[in-house]
Every structure is written in structure tokens, then in C-alpha cells.
Write a protein that holds these residues in place. Structure first.
Motif, mmCIF file in Angstrom:
data_model
loop_
_atom_site.group_PDB
_atom_site.id
_atom_site.type_symbol
_atom_site.label_atom_id
_atom_site.label_comp_id
_atom_site.label_asym_id
_atom_site.label_seq_id
_atom_site.Cartn_x
_atom_site.Cartn_y
_atom_site.Cartn_z
ATOM 1 N N GLU A 29 3.473 20.640 -8.388
ATOM 2 C CA GLU A 29 4.411 19.800 -7.638
ATOM 3 C C GLU A 29 3.700 19.088 -6.492
ATOM 4 N N ILE A 30 2.825 19.831 -5.790
ATOM 5 C CA ILE A 30 2.084 19.232 -4.674
ATOM 6 C C ILE A 30 1.203 18.100 -5.178
ATOM 7 N N LEU A 31 0.521 18.318 -6.304
ATOM 8 C CA LEU A 31 -0.316 17.260 -6.873
ATOM 9 C C LEU A 31 0.517 16.044 -7.266
ATOM 10 N N ASN A 32 1.688 16.290 -7.854
ATOM 11 C CA ASN A 32 2.569 15.174 -8.225
ATOM 12 C C ASN A 32 3.013 14.404 -6.985
ATOM 13 N N ILE A 33 3.335 15.152 -5.926
ATOM 14 C CA ILE A 33 3.767 14.501 -4.682
ATOM 15 C C ILE A 33 2.614 13.694 -4.091
ATOM 16 N N LYS A 34 1.398 14.275 -4.105
ATOM 17 C CA LYS A 34 0.236 13.543 -3.578
ATOM 18 C C LYS A 34 -0.006 12.279 -4.384
ATOM 19 N N ASN A 35 0.127 12.365 -5.709
ATOM 20 C CA ASN A 35 -0.044 11.177 -6.547
ATOM 21 C C ASN A 35 0.999 10.123 -6.227
ATOM 22 N N LYS A 36 2.239 10.567 -6.050
ATOM 23 C CA LYS A 36 3.321 9.635 -5.713
ATOM 24 C C LYS A 36 3.057 8.991 -4.351
ATOM 25 N N MET A 37 2.583 9.812 -3.396
ATOM 26 C CA MET A 37 2.274 9.276 -2.071
ATOM 27 C C MET A 37 1.146 8.245 -2.159
ATOM 28 N N ALA A 38 0.157 8.509 -2.993
ATOM 29 C CA ALA A 38 -0.946 7.566 -3.169
ATOM 30 C C ALA A 38 -0.429 6.262 -3.781
ATOM 31 N N GLN A 39 0.481 6.384 -4.748
ATOM 32 C CA GLN A 39 1.085 5.185 -5.347
ATOM 33 C C GLN A 39 1.834 4.388 -4.298
ATOM 34 N N ILE A 40 2.630 5.093 -3.496
ATOM 35 C CA ILE A 40 3.421 4.419 -2.459
ATOM 36 C C ILE A 40 2.494 3.750 -1.447
ATOM 37 N N GLU A 41 1.428 4.463 -1.054
ATOM 38 C CA GLU A 41 0.460 3.894 -0.112
ATOM 39 C C GLU A 41 -0.176 2.630 -0.695
ATOM 40 N N ALA A 42 -0.514 2.670 -1.985
ATOM 41 C CA ALA A 42 -1.102 1.495 -2.639
ATOM 42 C C ALA A 42 -0.094 0.341 -2.648
ATOM 43 N N GLU A 43 1.166 0.657 -2.921
ATOM 44 C CA GLU A 43 2.201 -0.384 -2.908
ATOM 45 C C GLU A 43 2.363 -0.969 -1.509
ATOM 46 N N ILE A 44 2.326 -0.091 -0.498
ATOM 47 C CA ILE A 44 2.462 -0.563 0.888
ATOM 48 C C ILE A 44 1.296 -1.487 1.240
ATOM 49 N N GLN A 45 0.070 -1.073 0.872
ATOM 50 C CA GLN A 45 -1.094 -1.910 1.155
ATOM 51 C C GLN A 45 -0.987 -3.251 0.427
ATOM 52 N N HIS A 46 -0.528 -3.202 -0.822
ATOM 53 C CA HIS A 46 -0.352 -4.439 -1.578
ATOM 54 C C HIS A 46 0.689 -5.329 -0.901
ATOM 55 N N ASN A 47 1.802 -4.716 -0.494
ATOM 56 C CA ASN A 47 2.857 -5.483 0.172
ATOM 57 C C ASN A 47 2.355 -6.053 1.502
ATOM 58 N N ASP A 48 1.570 -5.250 2.249
ATOM 59 C CA ASP A 48 1.009 -5.749 3.507
ATOM 60 C C ASP A 48 0.110 -6.958 3.242
ATOM 61 N N TYR A 49 -0.689 -6.867 2.188
ATOM 62 C CA TYR A 49 -1.574 -7.970 1.827
ATOM 63 C C TYR A 49 -0.748 -9.208 1.461
ATOM 64 N N GLN A 50 0.304 -8.993 0.669
ATOM 65 C CA GLN A 50 1.171 -10.111 0.277
ATOM 66 C C GLN A 50 1.834 -10.728 1.514
ATOM 67 N N ILE A 51 2.244 -9.890 2.465
ATOM 68 C CA ILE A 51 2.870 -10.390 3.694
ATOM 69 C C ILE A 51 1.868 -11.212 4.493
ATOM 70 N N GLU A 52 0.620 -10.729 4.585
ATOM 71 C CA GLU A 52 -0.415 -11.488 5.302
ATOM 72 C C GLU A 52 -0.621 -12.856 4.659
ATOM 73 N N ILE A 53 -0.694 -12.870 3.346
ATOM 74 C CA ILE A 53 -0.874 -14.149 2.638
ATOM 75 C C ILE A 53 0.312 -15.069 2.917
ATOM 76 N N GLU A 54 1.520 -14.499 2.845
ATOM 77 C CA GLU A 54 2.726 -15.303 3.092
ATOM 78 C C GLU A 54 2.735 -15.827 4.528
ATOM 79 N N GLU A 55 2.326 -14.982 5.492
ATOM 80 C CA GLU A 55 2.265 -15.426 6.889
ATOM 81 C C GLU A 55 1.257 -16.564 7.055
#
Length: 103
Positions: free
Chosen positions: A47-73
Motif C-alpha cells: 500500500e505504501i509503495l502504491n501511495i508513493k507511486n501515486k504521489m510521484a504521478q501527482i507530483e509529475a502532473e503538478i510539475q507538468h501543469n506548472d510548466y504549462q502555466i508558465e508557458i501560458e503566462e
């Protein structure tokens, strides 16, 4: 007398065997508890590994979204600068026409 001694011996032996059986049963229960605990720990680790994987996915999505926001700005800033230039050019053209009409 001999029968009594023999009977007593077998009764003691039976008591000893019952104690051994009880000890073995308690060790078996303890062993099963350890197995159950290990199973639970393994499930928790998964379960901990699954949660860590999910957190890594979310972090990657956040970084991608931050990058997209920077481009949009940056795009919005360029558009705003171009719009400002067009407004300034339009004002200059208007002032030029007004100056030509009054001259």
C-alpha cells in the motif's frame, strides 16, 4: 502395587505429553500470528509503495501543469506586449492625423 506404580507412571507421562502438546499448540499459534503479521506488513508495504507511486504521478502532473502555466503566462505576456504596442501605434497614428488636420 506394581499396577499402581505403572498406572502412576503412565498418568505422569500423559500429563507430560499434554504439556508438550499445549506448548506446541501455543508455538503453532504464535507462528501463525507471525505469519499473519508478516502478511499484514507485506500488504501495508505494498500500500505504501502504491501511495508513493501515486504521489510521484501527482507530483509529475503538478510539475507538468506548472510548466504549462508558465508557458501560458509567457504567451499572455507576449500578447499583452503586442496589444500595448498596437494601442501605442494606434494612438500615434491618431495623433499624427490630428496634427496633420490642424496644420
Amino acid at each position: 502395587m506394581e499396577k499402581d506404580a505403572s498406572l502412576k507412571y503412565y498418568q505422569n507421562r500423559l500429563l507430560q505429553l499434554k504439556k508438550v502438546q499445549k506448548n506446541l499448540n501455543s508455538q503453532y499459534d504464535k507462528y501463525n500470528e507471525n505469519i499473519d503479521t508478516n502478511r499484514e506488513l507485506k500488504e501495508i508495504a505494498i500500500e505504501i509503495l502504491n501511495i508513493k507511486n501515486k504521489m510521484a504521478q501527482i507530483e509529475a502532473e503538478i510539475q507538468h501543469n506548472d510548466y504549462q502555466i508558465e508557458i501560458e503566462e509567457e504567451n499572455l505576456a507576449r500578447e499583452a506586449a503586442l496589444a500595448k504596442e498596437r494601442v501605442m501605434a494606434a494612438r500615434a497614428a491618431k495623433l499624427s492625423r490630428l496634427n496633420n488636420q490642424t496644420a
